[in-house]
Write an enzyme that holds these catalytic residues in place. Structure first.
Site, short mmCIF file in Angstrom:
data_model
loop_
_atom_site.label_atom_id
_atom_site.label_comp_id
_atom_site.label_asym_id
_atom_site.label_seq_id
_atom_site.Cartn_x
_atom_site.Cartn_y
_atom_site.Cartn_z
N GLY A 61 0.80 -1.22 0.00
CA GLY A 61 0.00 0.00 0.00
C GLY A 61 0.83 1.27 0.00
N ASP A 94 10.27 -7.17 -1.92
CA ASP A 94 9.03 -7.69 -1.33
C ASP A 94 8.99 -9.19 -1.63
OD1 ASP A 94 5.96 -6.10 -0.71
OD2 ASP A 94 6.24 -8.28 -0.65
N ASN A 146 5.70 -4.32 9.53
CA ASN A 146 6.00 -5.01 10.79
C ASN A 146 7.24 -4.41 11.45
OD1 ASN A 146 8.49 -6.99 10.45
ND2 ASN A 146 7.34 -6.95 8.51
N CYS A 206 -1.58 -5.28 8.06
CA CYS A 206 -2.73 -4.94 7.23
C CYS A 206 -3.45 -6.20 6.75
CB CYS A 206 -2.29 -4.13 6.03
SG CYS A 206 -1.55 -2.56 6.46
#
Ligand code: ZN
Length: 252
Positions: free
Chosen positions: A38, A59, A128, A186
């Site tokens: 996001g 990622d 996190n 999330c």
């Protein structure tokens, strides 16, 4: 810069604070974006459109249908693909002139250290605390500016941690590593979609300013956004003289 670049970046070049000199700094710059979700989506898209010469996306997740409500670098047809690769495709469509490196991995401490070492600015777009602290330790150890953003529910926050100053706080001064914070991802909590766009775009703005040495960064300030009432709060953040990460003599 060639004629096409002068046109592509003309609205930056027209700004007195940027000009050709500032734009050339961006073209020569390397940004590390950790997290292509996001926050990482809008942040990386603006870095790409603005002409940051090399963008590395990290990622280890894949695009899921539940991501598409807010993670705007990804598309419905790319569900199931690695997020880093999906975002790389989007950035390449926006600006094919820059180099985008997609790393489909969860970087451990040593790997983060190596990636941060090669970056001029680091954008923490993760969700996190363990990764946030690992990124902060690498940035402090290597003296690299860190743009940190976070969003949950209707709340967002953003700050810059710039160890180059020698006087500004680091992420751990603000959020001590031994303190137990509610680590709500999330993946399990609700997130109001446009808020990650607001905070992610601001991360890009701060990163671009740092790369061009324009204006005053958010170092030493934490901005908090209440999206329900659309109110910003700015608080000063002081350095913790006993911070185990950034205090002089701290074990790094
Ligand atoms: Zn610190």
């Amino acid at each position: 810069m060639n004629d096409q670049q002068l046109l592509r970046y003309s609205r930056h070049i027209l700004l007195d604070q940027i000009g050709i000199e500032g734009q050339q700094k961006l073209l020569a710059a390397r940004a590390l974006v950790i997290g292509a979700g996001g926050l990482g989506s809008p942040a990386a898209m603006y870095l790409a459109s603005a002409g940051v010469g090399q963008i590395t996306l990290v990622d280890n997740d894949t695009v899921d249908l539940t991501n598409l409500q807010r993670q705007i670098a990804h598309t419905t047809e790319r569900v199931g693909q690695p997020k880093a690769e999906s975002a790389r495709q989007t950035l390449g469509q926006i600006n094919p002139e820059i180099q985008v490196i997609a790393l489909n991995e969860r970087a451990d401490e040593a790997r983060l250290h190596a990636l941060v070492a090669e970056a001029d600015v680091v954008l923490d777009c993760t969700d996190n605390f363990a990764t946030r602290h690992a990124v902060n330790r690498a940035c402090v150890a290597l003296g690299k500016p860190l743009v940190s953003g976070a969003v949950i529910r209707f709340d967002g926050q953003i700050s810059v941690f710039d160890p180059r100053s020698g006087t500004q706080p680091c992420y751990s001064c603000l959020f001590p590593q031994d303190q137990k914070f509610e680590d709500v991802a999330c993946s399990t909590m609700g997130v109001f979609a446009p808020l990650v766009g607001v905070i992610g775009a601001m991360q890009a703005a701060e990163a671009l300013k740092l790369l061009m040495d324009v204006g005053t960064s958010l170092a030493g300030r934490l901005l908090m956004l209440d999206g329900l009432y659309m109110e910003w709060t700015s608080i000063s953040v002081a350095r913790n003289g006993d911070c185990p990460v950034c205090a002089s003599g701290a074990a790094k």
